[in-house]
Design a protein around this motif. Structure first.
Motif, PDB file in Angstrom:
ATOM      1  N   SER A 114       0.641  -1.227   0.000  1.00 27.29           N
ATOM      2  CA  SER A 114      -0.175  -0.026   0.066  1.00 27.29           C
ATOM      3  C   SER A 114       0.990   1.161  -0.151  1.00 27.29           C
ATOM      4  CB  SER A 114      -0.885   0.117   1.048  1.00 27.29           C
ATOM      5  OG  SER A 114      -0.142  -0.080   2.425  1.00 27.29           O
ATOM      6  N   THR A 118      -0.879   5.188   4.204  1.00 32.88           N
ATOM      7  CA  THR A 118      -2.485   4.589   4.221  1.00 32.88           C
ATOM      8  C   THR A 118      -2.336   3.464   5.155  1.00 32.88           C
ATOM      9  OG1 THR A 118      -2.106   3.318   2.174  1.00 32.88           O
ATOM     10  CG2 THR A 118      -2.948   5.498   1.839  1.00 32.88           C
ATOM     11  N   PRO A 119      -3.640   3.200   5.769  1.00 26.55           N
ATOM     12  CA  PRO A 119      -3.560   2.106   6.521  1.00 26.55           C
ATOM     13  C   PRO A 119      -3.921   0.751   5.886  1.00 26.55           C
ATOM     14  CG  PRO A 119      -5.622   3.569   6.913  1.00 26.55           C
ATOM     15  CD  PRO A 119      -4.564   4.226   5.989  1.00 26.55           C
ATOM     16  N   PRO A 120      -3.501  -0.210   6.203  1.00 28.36           N
ATOM     17  CA  PRO A 120      -3.723  -1.461   5.474  1.00 28.36           C
ATOM     18  C   PRO A 120      -4.974  -1.801   5.422  1.00 28.36           C
ATOM     19  CG  PRO A 120      -2.719  -2.147   7.420  1.00 28.36           C
ATOM     20  CD  PRO A 120      -2.722  -0.419   7.333  1.00 28.36           C
ATOM     21  N   PRO A 121      -5.669  -2.684   4.610  1.00 28.42           N
ATOM     22  CA  PRO A 121      -7.121  -3.036   4.497  1.00 28.42           C
ATOM     23  C   PRO A 121      -7.477  -3.842   5.769  1.00 28.42           C
ATOM     24  CG  PRO A 121      -5.954  -4.201   3.090  1.00 28.42           C
ATOM     25  CD  PRO A 121      -5.107  -3.131   3.431  1.00 28.42           C
ATOM     26  N   PRO A 122      -8.672  -3.718   6.302  1.00 28.28           N
ATOM     27  CA  PRO A 122      -8.999  -4.601   7.278  1.00 28.28           C
ATOM     28  C   PRO A 122      -9.021  -6.066   7.000  1.00 28.28           C
ATOM     29  CG  PRO A 122     -10.916  -3.590   6.439  1.00 28.28           C
ATOM     30  CD  PRO A 122      -9.909  -2.909   5.800  1.00 28.28           C
ATOM     31  N   PRO A 123      -8.546  -6.967   7.876  1.00 26.52           N
ATOM     32  CA  PRO A 123      -8.598  -8.583   7.458  1.00 26.52           C
ATOM     33  C   PRO A 123     -10.091  -8.835   7.178  1.00 26.52           C
ATOM     34  CG  PRO A 123      -8.295  -8.328   9.684  1.00 26.52           C
ATOM     35  CD  PRO A 123      -8.229  -6.878   9.128  1.00 26.52           C
ATOM     36  N   PRO A 124     -10.333  -9.859   6.381  1.00 25.98           N
ATOM     37  CA  PRO A 124     -11.688 -10.115   6.383  1.00 25.98           C
ATOM     38  C   PRO A 124     -12.310 -10.868   7.606  1.00 25.98           C
ATOM     39  CG  PRO A 124     -10.132 -11.878   5.220  1.00 25.98           C
ATOM     40  CD  PRO A 124      -9.391 -10.502   5.618  1.00 25.98           C
ATOM     41  N   PRO A 125     -13.555 -10.716   7.385  1.00 25.47           N
ATOM     42  CA  PRO A 125     -14.271 -11.112   8.840  1.00 25.47           C
ATOM     43  C   PRO A 125     -13.978 -12.810   8.795  1.00 25.47           C
ATOM     44  CG  PRO A 125     -15.899 -10.864   7.388  1.00 25.47           C
ATOM     45  CD  PRO A 125     -14.447 -10.379   6.597  1.00 25.47           C
TER      46      PRO A 125
END
Length: 180
Positions: A114, A118-125
């Motif tokens: 990234s 920018t913050p990393p994308p949230p992990p999938p639920p």
């Protein structure tokens, strides 16, 4: 009146038994074609399923909100399914007589880098328990179907996998609650 009873001695019985055995071997050898090597392709599906189930159960075990008993059971399921994947990979290697193209661990794709700041994308639920149960049920059914067309060690391996998956989703992963 006396009737004549044929006398049978041990040597005659043994000679007759040996002749029958030899005849059976010759007759069976004449009607059969050489045995074909079992196909390893039929084990690729259960191998992929075992790896998928292991990852799914591991992700579900890490989910917040699962009762401790279920989280522990999911961890055991993840470990067992990883062991099934290794056993299937070993059987594929043994049958094919060479190293399989797959490794015992699946390579996860590396996330794309990234932009700085920018913050990393949230992990999938994490997957719900029902997804793990449904996947284990499908794996058990698939392995059970293959048992019917397999023999020897492979049939035992697939039967063991089917039994383990079935026990996992019918016993180990049943949420605790009041018993009727």
């Amino acid at each position: 009146m006396s009737s004549a009873v044929p006398v049978t001695n041990r040597r005659g019985v043994l000679a007759g038994g040996a002749a029958l055995a030899a005849l059976g071997v010759v007759a069976s050898a004449c009607g059969e074609s050489p045995p074909k090597a079992p196909a390893v392709e039929e084990l690729l599906g259960p191998l992929d399923q075992a790896r998928h189930d292991s990852a799914l159960a591991g992700a579900a075990a890490a989910a917040v909100g699962n009762p401790p008993q279920i989280a522990a059971a999911l961890t055991v399921v993840a470990t067992q399914r990883a062991a099934h994947a290794r056993a299937l990979d070993t059987e594929i290697f043994r049958t094919a007589g060479k190293f399989s193209s797959s490794s015992s661990e699946t390579a996860s794709p590396s996330p794309s880098p990234s932009a700085p700041g920018t913050p990393p994308p949230p992990p999938p639920p994490p997957p719900p328990l029902a997804d793990v149960v449904n996947s284990l049920r499908a794996s058990a059914e698939s392995a059970s179907r293959l048992v019917a067309t397999s023999s020897g060690y492979r049939a035992g391996l697939l039967g063991s996998i089917a039994a383990s998956c079935t026990a996992s989703y019918t016993v180990a992963l049943v949420p605790p609650g009041p018993t009727p």
